[in-house]
Write an enzyme that holds these catalytic residues in place. Structure first.
Site, PDB file in Angstrom:
ATOM      1  N   TYR A 175       0.849  -1.198   0.000  1.00  0.00           N
ATOM      2  CA  TYR A 175       0.000   0.000   0.000  1.00  0.00           C
ATOM      3  C   TYR A 175       0.883   1.246   0.000  1.00  0.00           C
ATOM      4  O   TYR A 175       1.774   1.367   0.839  1.00  0.00           O
ATOM      5  CB  TYR A 175      -0.880   0.023   1.260  1.00  0.00           C
TER       6      TYR A 175
ATOM      7  N   GLU B  94      -0.376   4.829  -0.532  1.00  0.00           N
ATOM      8  CA  GLU B  94      -1.133   6.066  -0.727  1.00  0.00           C
ATOM      9  C   GLU B  94      -0.227   7.276  -0.554  1.00  0.00           C
ATOM     10  O   GLU B  94       0.581   7.318   0.383  1.00  0.00           O
ATOM     11  CB  GLU B  94      -2.278   6.195   0.282  1.00  0.00           C
TER      12      GLU B  94
ATOM     13  N   ASP C 195      -6.338  14.045 -25.083  1.00  0.00           N
ATOM     14  CA  ASP C 195      -6.298  12.634 -24.688  1.00  0.00           C
ATOM     15  C   ASP C 195      -5.523  11.901 -25.781  1.00  0.00           C
ATOM     16  O   ASP C 195      -6.030  11.685 -26.887  1.00  0.00           O
ATOM     17  CB  ASP C 195      -7.740  12.121 -24.591  1.00  0.00           C
TER      18      ASP C 195
ATOM     19  N   THR D 147      -3.559   6.464 -21.890  1.00  0.00           N
ATOM     20  CA  THR D 147      -3.377   5.120 -21.352  1.00  0.00           C
ATOM     21  C   THR D 147      -1.924   4.756 -21.614  1.00  0.00           C
ATOM     22  O   THR D 147      -1.216   5.457 -22.338  1.00  0.00           O
ATOM     23  CB  THR D 147      -4.275   4.089 -22.056  1.00  0.00           C
TER      24      THR D 147
ATOM     25  N   LYS E 193      -1.573   1.048 -25.156  1.00  0.00           N
ATOM     26  CA  LYS E 193      -1.921   0.955 -26.588  1.00  0.00           C
ATOM     27  C   LYS E 193      -0.627   1.025 -27.402  1.00  0.00           C
ATOM     28  O   LYS E 193       0.199   0.126 -27.287  1.00  0.00           O
ATOM     29  CB  LYS E 193      -2.939   2.047 -26.929  1.00  0.00           C
TER      30      LYS E 193
ATOM     31  N   ARG F 140      -1.576  -2.211 -18.722  1.00  0.00           N
ATOM     32  CA  ARG F 140      -2.874  -1.545 -18.763  1.00  0.00           C
ATOM     33  C   ARG F 140      -2.926  -0.478 -17.662  1.00  0.00           C
ATOM     34  O   ARG F 140      -2.800  -0.805 -16.479  1.00  0.00           O
ATOM     35  CB  ARG F 140      -3.927  -2.625 -18.514  1.00  0.00           C
TER      36      ARG F 140
HETATM   37  N1  DSN Z   1     -11.445   0.781 -25.411  1.00  0.00           N
HETATM   38  C1  DSN Z   1     -10.465   1.723 -25.899  1.00  0.00           C
HETATM   39  C2  DSN Z   1     -10.282   1.618 -27.367  1.00  0.00           C
HETATM   40  O1  DSN Z   1     -10.401   0.522 -27.858  1.00  0.00           O
HETATM   41  O2  DSN Z   1     -10.004   2.594 -28.018  1.00  0.00           O
HETATM   42  C3  DSN Z   1     -10.783   3.097 -25.518  1.00  0.00           C
HETATM   43  O3  DSN Z   1     -11.133   3.119 -24.184  1.00  0.00           O
END
Ligand code: DSN
Length: 420
Positions: free
Chosen positions: A52, A54, A199, A226, A229, A235
């Site tokens: 933990y 925090e 974003d 994120t 990707k 993730r």
């Molecule tokens: N689910 C993601 C995507 O496939 O673009 C976006 O959150």
């Protein structure tokens, strides 16, 4: 592999091996997915899940933090270097959490945000009515002016901004295949006294690898993302602040204690590892190849006379109107291609005449197959196989033959353990 799970949990063991085989033998074209290195998986599966933490490095609520601090500082410093940011918060559990934290950092309840319409490429968290954030904030939208070229209607965007006085002008998307005019976003935000935020979840890797422009070079205040990707990490989410310490403090407060509790330190360590990989020169070559492979697929779809939203692609993804061009609904196209061993997703297209659960389009992209080592030739062949499968979908023999070629292609390009 999975020896301990095998001994104690047959059900999960079966699921894990099923997924191992699915990823090994099939082709992943969902443009938001990728294959991470073994190093990233080791960090994510590590002992840090026990802790933990925090708070933030040097300012934790619990003791015993020398090694969590070390991992988080590494992630922060590497993220800052990758994107040219002065501040980074690596704790958001996901891209959605990163966006929500950014909203609570920069907006008061009732404030307005101007973001991209979902059916034109925006994301649910950019203000779709099904999300709970619309209970707190007011969302107004912009769209493409020309669906065949992808050009955004910047005049309309400026007019909407002047009318609704948003506190945030939000760029970014999850299903849009062209580059945005970053300067226009920043200029419009400044004209109305709004924060400029983007974003970059889909294109973070392209930016980090130099295959796409860096929005910070145009003066954006904040980038959310994120990490899993094109960036090819675990993730998770990320918030980057170009310059303002005031914004950085608000963001930190919004992430913790505002919205989240204990950070996922094992994931943060994996983010640090992935960011380290993205700083390696190989990552530049990787991201350049993602774009070349997408162009190779685009050429096949163009030759096959399949309408592509925005007329094609300038990034890693393609949105194809398979219903309009081939008479095949997106859902059916997704299912047919799944049977051929090719995974992608059905997707709503701009001005879609069909429903979100059974839309007109499919969305696919090249980050994962490029990680496997596919070049233009193999990518073009995958696109050919897709069209063959869609056109020959009624014939089981055709689908079985395509599936065999897909499997052979996948096995000839095994998923790599290491990228550095
Ligand atoms: N689910 C993601 C995507 O496939 O673009 C976006 O959150």
């Amino acid at each position: 592999m999975y020896d301990f799970i095998k001994k104690q949990d047959k059900e999960v063991y079966t699921a894990l091996w099923g997924e191992e085989e699915r990823e090994r033998d099939g082709l992943e074209l969902i443009p938001s997915e990728n294959y991470v290195s073994k190093a990233v998986r080791e960090a994510q599966g590590s002992i840090l899940t026990n802790k933990y933490s925090e708070g933030y490095p040097g300012k934790r609520y619990y003791g015993g933090q020398p090694f969590t601090d070390m991992a988080e500082v590494a992630a922060i410093e590497r993220a800052k270097k990758l994107f040219g940011a002065r501040f980074a918060n690596v704790q958001p559990h996901s891209g959605a959490n990163a966006n929500i934290a950014m909203y609570f950092a920069l907006l008061n309840p009732g404030d307005t945000l101007l973001g991209m319409d979902l059916s034109h490429g925006g994301h649910l968290t950019h203000g779709h009515p099904v999300t709970y954030i619309t209970k707190f904030f007011n969302f107004v939208r912009y769209q493409m002016k020309n669906v065949e070229t992808g050009e955004i209607d910047y005049d309309e965007m400026r007019a909407t901004a002047k009318k609704h006085k948003p506190k945030i002008v939000l760029a970014g998307f999850s299903a849009y295949s062209r580059e945005l005019d970053y300067q226009k976003f920043v200029d419009i935000a400044r004209e109305v006294g709004a924060y400029s935020v983007i974003d970059i979840a889909h294109i973070a890797g392209l930016i980090a690898g130099g295959a796409a422009k860096n929005p910070f070079d145009f003066g954006f205040d904040v980038m959310t993302s994120t990490t899993h990707k094109t960036l090819r990490g675990p993730r998770g989410g990320l918030i980057l602040i170009r310059e303002s310490e005031e914004i950085a403090k608000k963001v930190d407060k919004a992430v913790f204690p505002g919205l989240q509790g204990g950070p996922l330190m094992h994931v943060i360590a994996a983010k640090a590892v992935a960011f380290g990989e993205a700083l390696h020169p190989n990552f530049k070559t990787y991201t350049a190849q993602i774009l070349k492979n997408a162009k190779a697929m685009e050429a096949v779809f163009r030759a096959g006379k399949v309408r592509m939203i925005a007329g094609g692609t300038s990034n890693h993804l393609i949105l194809a109107d398979v219903f309009g061009s081939l008479g095949i609904p997106g859902k059916e196209a997704e299912e047919v291609l799944d049977r051929a061993g090719i995974t992608l997703n059905k997707n709503v297209i701009a001005n879609d005449t069909r429903s979100p659960m059974d839309p007109s389009g499919i969305r696919f992209g090249t980050p994962a197959i490029t990680t496997r080592g596919f070049k233009e030739k193999e990518s073009a062949r995958v696109a050919e196989l897709m069209l063959m499968a869609l056109q020959g979908r009624a014939d089981k023999v055709i689908l079985t033959t395509i599936n065999s070629e897909v499997k052979a292609l996948a096995q000839a390009h095994p998923i790599t353990d290491s990228f550095v």
